[in-house]
Design a protein around this motif. Sequence first.
Motif, mmCIF file in Angstrom:
data_model
loop_
_atom_site.group_PDB
_atom_site.id
_atom_site.type_symbol
_atom_site.label_atom_id
_atom_site.label_comp_id
_atom_site.label_asym_id
_atom_site.label_seq_id
_atom_site.Cartn_x
_atom_site.Cartn_y
_atom_site.Cartn_z
ATOM 1 N N PRO A 202 -18.123 1.415 126.140
ATOM 2 C CA PRO A 202 -18.181 0.092 126.772
ATOM 3 C C PRO A 202 -19.586 -0.515 126.844
ATOM 4 N N TRP A 203 -20.609 0.261 126.559
ATOM 5 C CA TRP A 203 -21.982 -0.250 126.525
ATOM 6 C C TRP A 203 -22.335 -0.770 125.128
ATOM 7 N N GLY A 204 -21.414 -0.595 124.187
ATOM 8 C CA GLY A 204 -21.642 -1.031 122.821
ATOM 9 C C GLY A 204 -22.296 0.012 121.944
ATOM 10 N N GLU A 205 -22.383 1.251 122.429
ATOM 11 C CA GLU A 205 -23.004 2.329 121.658
ATOM 12 C C GLU A 205 -21.969 3.005 120.755
ATOM 13 N N VAL A 206 -22.352 3.298 119.534
ATOM 14 C CA VAL A 206 -21.476 4.006 118.602
ATOM 15 C C VAL A 206 -21.499 5.495 118.942
ATOM 16 N N LEU A 207 -20.340 6.024 119.310
ATOM 17 C CA LEU A 207 -20.236 7.437 119.685
ATOM 18 C C LEU A 207 -19.935 8.342 118.507
ATOM 19 N N ALA A 208 -19.155 7.833 117.580
ATOM 20 C CA ALA A 208 -18.762 8.628 116.411
ATOM 21 C C ALA A 208 -18.424 7.686 115.276
ATOM 22 N N LYS A 209 -18.748 8.110 114.062
ATOM 23 C CA LYS A 209 -18.506 7.243 112.907
ATOM 24 C C LYS A 209 -18.362 8.095 111.654
ATOM 25 N N ALA A 210 -17.310 7.832 110.895
ATOM 26 C CA ALA A 210 -17.093 8.555 109.641
ATOM 27 C C ALA A 210 -17.902 7.922 108.524
ATOM 28 N N GLY A 211 -18.004 8.643 107.439
ATOM 29 C CA GLY A 211 -18.543 8.058 106.220
ATOM 30 C C GLY A 211 -17.424 7.345 105.479
ATOM 31 N N THR A 212 -17.395 7.485 104.170
ATOM 32 C CA THR A 212 -16.367 6.820 103.380
ATOM 33 C C THR A 212 -15.247 7.766 102.957
ATOM 34 N N TYR A 218 -13.631 12.590 115.810
ATOM 35 C CA TYR A 218 -13.313 12.954 117.189
ATOM 36 C C TYR A 218 -14.313 12.297 118.145
ATOM 37 N N SER A 219 -13.810 11.919 119.310
ATOM 38 C CA SER A 219 -14.704 11.440 120.359
ATOM 39 C C SER A 219 -14.080 11.740 121.715
ATOM 40 N N ASP A 220 -14.888 12.251 122.624
ATOM 41 C CA ASP A 220 -14.424 12.501 123.985
ATOM 42 C C ASP A 220 -14.649 11.241 124.808
ATOM 43 N N ILE A 221 -13.557 10.665 125.286
ATOM 44 C CA ILE A 221 -13.597 9.402 126.021
ATOM 45 C C ILE A 221 -13.769 9.698 127.510
ATOM 46 N N ASP A 222 -14.840 9.172 128.097
ATOM 47 C CA ASP A 222 -15.199 9.431 129.491
ATOM 48 C C ASP A 222 -14.902 8.182 130.318
ATOM 49 N N LEU A 223 -13.824 8.224 131.089
ATOM 50 C CA LEU A 223 -13.438 7.056 131.879
ATOM 51 C C LEU A 223 -14.340 6.855 133.097
ATOM 52 N N LYS A 224 -15.035 7.905 133.528
ATOM 53 C CA LYS A 224 -16.031 7.726 134.598
ATOM 54 C C LYS A 224 -17.167 6.838 134.102
ATOM 55 N N LYS A 225 -17.574 7.033 132.862
ATOM 56 C CA LYS A 225 -18.617 6.196 132.268
ATOM 57 C C LYS A 225 -18.172 4.747 132.216
ATOM 58 N N LEU A 226 -16.922 4.528 131.865
ATOM 59 C CA LEU A 226 -16.385 3.167 131.832
ATOM 60 C C LEU A 226 -16.462 2.523 133.217
ATOM 61 N N ALA A 227 -16.039 3.264 134.241
ATOM 62 C CA ALA A 227 -16.061 2.728 135.599
ATOM 63 C C ALA A 227 -17.487 2.419 136.053
ATOM 64 N N GLU A 228 -18.434 3.272 135.673
ATOM 65 C CA GLU A 228 -19.840 3.038 136.036
ATOM 66 C C GLU A 228 -20.361 1.751 135.409
ATOM 67 N N ILE A 229 -20.050 1.526 134.147
ATOM 68 C CA ILE A 229 -20.522 0.325 133.450
ATOM 69 C C ILE A 229 -19.924 -0.923 134.084
ATOM 70 N N ARG A 230 -18.640 -0.868 134.442
ATOM 71 C CA ARG A 230 -18.001 -2.021 135.068
ATOM 72 C C ARG A 230 -18.581 -2.316 136.449
ATOM 73 N N GLN A 231 -19.072 -1.281 137.111
ATOM 74 C CA GLN A 231 -19.711 -1.492 138.402
ATOM 75 C C GLN A 231 -21.114 -2.060 138.235
ATOM 76 N N GLN A 232 -21.808 -1.598 137.209
ATOM 77 C CA GLN A 232 -23.184 -2.051 136.973
ATOM 78 C C GLN A 232 -23.250 -3.514 136.528
ATOM 79 N N ILE A 233 -22.304 -3.930 135.695
ATOM 80 C CA ILE A 233 -22.236 -5.324 135.246
ATOM 81 C C ILE A 233 -20.809 -5.806 135.520
ATOM 82 N N PRO A 234 -20.572 -6.413 136.687
ATOM 83 C CA PRO A 234 -19.198 -6.710 137.127
ATOM 84 C C PRO A 234 -18.628 -7.998 136.516
ATOM 85 N N VAL A 235 -18.469 -8.008 135.198
ATOM 86 C CA VAL A 235 -18.045 -9.243 134.536
ATOM 87 C C VAL A 235 -16.639 -9.671 134.954
#
Length: 251
Positions: A202-212, A218-235
């Motif tokens: 949610p911060w716009g950072e690329v966590l994982a990316k394949a080649g061609t 694989y990516s581990d999705i952290d919903l606590k991180k999502l909640a923190e970002i929404r609190q920091q910038i309450p759009v």
Amino acid sequence: MTSFRLALIQLQISSIKSDNVTRACSFIREAATQGAKIVSLPECFNSPYGAKYFPEYAEKIPGESTQKLSEVAKECSIYLIGGSIPEEDAGKLYNTCAVFGPDGTLLAKYRKIHLFDIDVPGKITFQESKTLSPGDSFSTFDTRCQLLVYPGAFNLTTGPAHWELLQRSRAVDNQVYVATASPARDDKASYVAWGHSTVVNPWGEVLAKAGTEEAIVYSDIDLKKLAEIRQQIPVFRQKRSDLYAVEMKKP
């Protein structure tokens, strides 16, 4: 559930439908053994991508390909986003995504609303609308996750220009994780996919990316991180519903 593992299958598509489906199911099982709880296939995973292929490879839903997806979702007890397949219904063809729950139930069926038509002189001309009909409804399904997943098949013109840009923009706009699942690149195909299946936080950072090449991302999705970002910038708290709104006109 505050975190979970997501897997994107960047499948190498062949001209043999049964082989595509069999190999997709094999990769799904592999992803599940690595702890993935949500798995996505790419757009048009059981067929070459192209207007001339859609009528030949189209099938009903439920049908041969989606039955296999239902079975493997239940076997692995995962949420499975079945990329898309060419669907035939009442004489029309659609680019359709079927989603299955951990018990194998069909949770959603989405027919692509905005068909891909492009004409960039000297680079690429392609019209889905020559053979496909657009869908006419939205489709969502409930999980405990906050995630946007886009099975897509960008090309060598739109891929380098827009693929990652659009993902990062939507992630920041909506403060959610965004994942995109592409077919692997085949330089000999009539339509060459960009590849580079990606996960963005949610911060716009690329966590994982394949080649061609063919791969599982694989990516581990952290919903606590999502909640923190929404609190920091309450759009969402700052939206002006008195001035504007997004309206769904057809349920």
